[in-house]
Write a protein that holds these residues in place. Structure first.
Motif, PDB file in Angstrom:
ATOM      1  N   ARG A 120      -2.131  19.981  -5.494  1.00 37.42           N
ATOM      2  CA  ARG A 120      -2.051  18.524  -5.524  1.00 37.42           C
ATOM      3  C   ARG A 120      -1.279  18.024  -4.317  1.00 37.42           C
ATOM      4  O   ARG A 120      -0.215  18.544  -3.989  1.00 37.42           O
ATOM      5  N   LYS A 121      -1.837  17.029  -3.673  1.00 39.45           N
ATOM      6  CA  LYS A 121      -1.157  16.325  -2.589  1.00 39.45           C
ATOM      7  C   LYS A 121      -1.333  14.841  -2.840  1.00 39.45           C
ATOM      8  O   LYS A 121      -2.446  14.363  -3.079  1.00 39.45           O
ATOM      9  N   ALA A 122      -0.232  14.103  -2.788  1.00 43.72           N
ATOM     10  CA  ALA A 122      -0.307  12.684  -3.108  1.00 43.72           C
ATOM     11  C   ALA A 122       0.610  11.884  -2.212  1.00 43.72           C
ATOM     12  O   ALA A 122       1.770  12.260  -1.974  1.00 43.72           O
ATOM     13  N   THR A 123       0.069  10.795  -1.694  1.00 45.55           N
ATOM     14  CA  THR A 123       0.841   9.783  -0.989  1.00 45.55           C
ATOM     15  C   THR A 123       0.466   8.431  -1.585  1.00 45.55           C
ATOM     16  O   THR A 123      -0.323   8.360  -2.530  1.00 45.55           O
ATOM     17  N   LYS A 124       1.018   7.379  -1.066  1.00 46.35           N
ATOM     18  CA  LYS A 124       0.715   6.051  -1.595  1.00 46.35           C
ATOM     19  C   LYS A 124      -0.750   5.693  -1.393  1.00 46.35           C
ATOM     20  O   LYS A 124      -1.356   5.002  -2.216  1.00 46.35           O
ATOM     21  N   GLN A 191      -7.075   5.033  -0.821  1.00 41.86           N
ATOM     22  CA  GLN A 191      -6.834   3.648  -1.192  1.00 41.86           C
ATOM     23  C   GLN A 191      -7.331   3.419  -2.624  1.00 41.86           C
ATOM     24  O   GLN A 191      -6.903   4.105  -3.541  1.00 41.86           O
ATOM     25  N   ARG A 192      -8.284   2.509  -2.818  1.00 38.71           N
ATOM     26  CA  ARG A 192      -8.790   2.222  -4.164  1.00 38.71           C
ATOM     27  C   ARG A 192     -10.069   2.985  -4.505  1.00 38.71           C
ATOM     28  O   ARG A 192     -10.526   2.945  -5.642  1.00 38.71           O
ATOM     29  N   LEU A 193     -10.645   3.664  -3.544  1.00 36.57           N
ATOM     30  CA  LEU A 193     -11.857   4.431  -3.792  1.00 36.57           C
ATOM     31  C   LEU A 193     -11.501   5.845  -4.223  1.00 36.57           C
ATOM     32  O   LEU A 193     -10.530   6.426  -3.740  1.00 36.57           O
ATOM     33  N   ARG A 230      -1.645   0.057  -9.949  1.00 38.85           N
ATOM     34  CA  ARG A 230      -0.233  -0.274  -9.931  1.00 38.85           C
ATOM     35  C   ARG A 230       0.569   0.896 -10.491  1.00 38.85           C
ATOM     36  O   ARG A 230       0.008   1.803 -11.117  1.00 38.85           O
ATOM     37  N   GLU A 231       1.866   0.879 -10.280  1.00 41.18           N
ATOM     38  CA  GLU A 231       2.694   1.956 -10.770  1.00 41.18           C
ATOM     39  C   GLU A 231       2.748   1.995 -12.292  1.00 41.18           C
ATOM     40  O   GLU A 231       2.874   3.071 -12.886  1.00 41.18           O
ATOM     41  N   VAL A 272      -8.521   3.652 -18.245  1.00 39.44           N
ATOM     42  CA  VAL A 272      -7.306   2.850 -18.187  1.00 39.44           C
ATOM     43  C   VAL A 272      -6.110   3.763 -18.415  1.00 39.44           C
ATOM     44  O   VAL A 272      -6.147   4.639 -19.288  1.00 39.44           O
ATOM     45  N   THR A 273      -5.052   3.584 -17.634  1.00 40.95           N
ATOM     46  CA  THR A 273      -3.778   4.240 -17.911  1.00 40.95           C
ATOM     47  C   THR A 273      -2.701   3.171 -18.013  1.00 40.95           C
ATOM     48  O   THR A 273      -2.766   2.121 -17.343  1.00 40.95           O
TER      49      THR A 273
END
Length: 311
Positions: A120-124, A191-193, A230-231, A272-273
């Motif tokens: 796993r790799k995650a950024t904003k 991003q959002r995709l 969103r967070e 949904v989360t």
């Protein structure tokens, strides 16, 4: 991906359960608890991949409700137990070509699945996760309906009578076999995709009445868009493409003609989360292509929903 459950019913009725959060590689220590439902309506008769007349309106409605509980030992490794509760009602042709109606209900085959977040790799702005899973399905479901396949061999339908497209192996709640499950999943976001892809392979063994369901490959996933990211919560819309490839079962050493199928489905899914503890999803699937062997009742549509809590 939290885990996967397969019923022992006919092809295209395989049901997969996974958490939207953990499918994205967002795994935390602790317990998970959830319920999922898949309803499938089989209302079309096909023979060798072609639709055939159905004078008796043969159909099968299959509901699989799955209860699952899991525990993540670390932020990478977890285990989950899945218990399916099945209800099936049907209308089909009997041996004389007349209408027969009935239903079957009870628990299905329980499975225990181990899940591992391999990477796993995650950024904003970017996320990539790769998960793998494997486990065992135990023979806890009722297999009595499998005896009907023997009846079909010893007492075929009367001459000129319409044949049934719904068979004993379609109605059985369990396989009577100890089976293996292996699979993997990918999730990528920019991003959002995002793009999700998952696959599972079921390795079957011989079960009750000398019946062995064929090994089968199922896969699902597709592109999507986060409508909200969103967070504290997310809302995602995905174009879900799913499919299955299953060969012919083996019964008493011979291949069963009316059991092979290759299918592709397409439909929307909303996930949904909320916070770090709650996730839910709902989706619908319509068949794009179904190729089957011999005479079978095949799906017209299916609807799925799942809710997952993490403690």
């Amino acid at each position: 991906m939290v885990g996967v459950v397969t019923s022992s019913a006919s092809a295209c009725d395989l049901c997969s359960v996974y958490s939207a959060m953990q499918a994205r590689g967002e795994v935390n220590k602790g317990f998970t608890l959830g319920v999922a439902e898949q309803f499938t309506h089989y209302g079309t008769l096909q023979e060798e991949g072609r639709k055939v007349p159905d004078d008796l309106n043969q159909h099968l409605d299959s509901s699989i409700s799955q209860l699952f509980v899991g525990y993540n030992f670390t932020d990478r490794l977890g285990v989950q137990v899945n218990l399916p509760i099945i209800y099936r009602s049907f209308q089909r042709a009997d041996d004389s070509g007349e209408v027969e109606r009935g239903s079957e209900s009870g628990i299905g085959d329980t499975s225990v699945i181990a899940n591992f977040l391999a990477y796993r790799k995650a950024t904003k702005k970017f996320t990539f996760a790769w998960t793998v899973h494997g486990g065992v399905k135990f023979p806890t479901g009722d297999t009595d309906r499998l005896k009907e396949d023997l009846d079909e061999l010893t007492a075929p339908p009367a001459a000129g009578a319409q044949q049934s497209g719904i068979h004993g192996h379609d109605l059985a709640l369990g396989s009577g076999s100890l089976d293996g499950l292996i699979g993997t999943g990918l999730f990528a976001r920019r991003q959002r995709l995002f793009l999700a892809a998952n696959a599972q392979y079921t390795i079957r063994t011989k079960g009750d009445f000398d019946y062995r369901y064929a090994n089968d490959l199922t896969w699902w996933g597709g592109p999507g868009l986060f409508l909200a990211l969103r967070e504290d919560y997310t809302v995602a819309l995905q174009l879900n493409v799913s499919g299955e490839s299953k060969g012919r079962d083996t019964f008493q050493g011979e291949k069963a003609d009316d059991t092979g199928i290759t299918s592709v489905f397409l439909g929307p899914q909303v996930s949904v989360t909320w916070g770090e503890r709650f996730s839910a999803e709902v989706g619908a699937d319509l068949p794009v292509s179904i190729d089957n062997t011999a005479l079978q009742s095949v799906p017209d549509y299916r609807v799925r929903a799942a809710v997952n809590w993490r403690f």
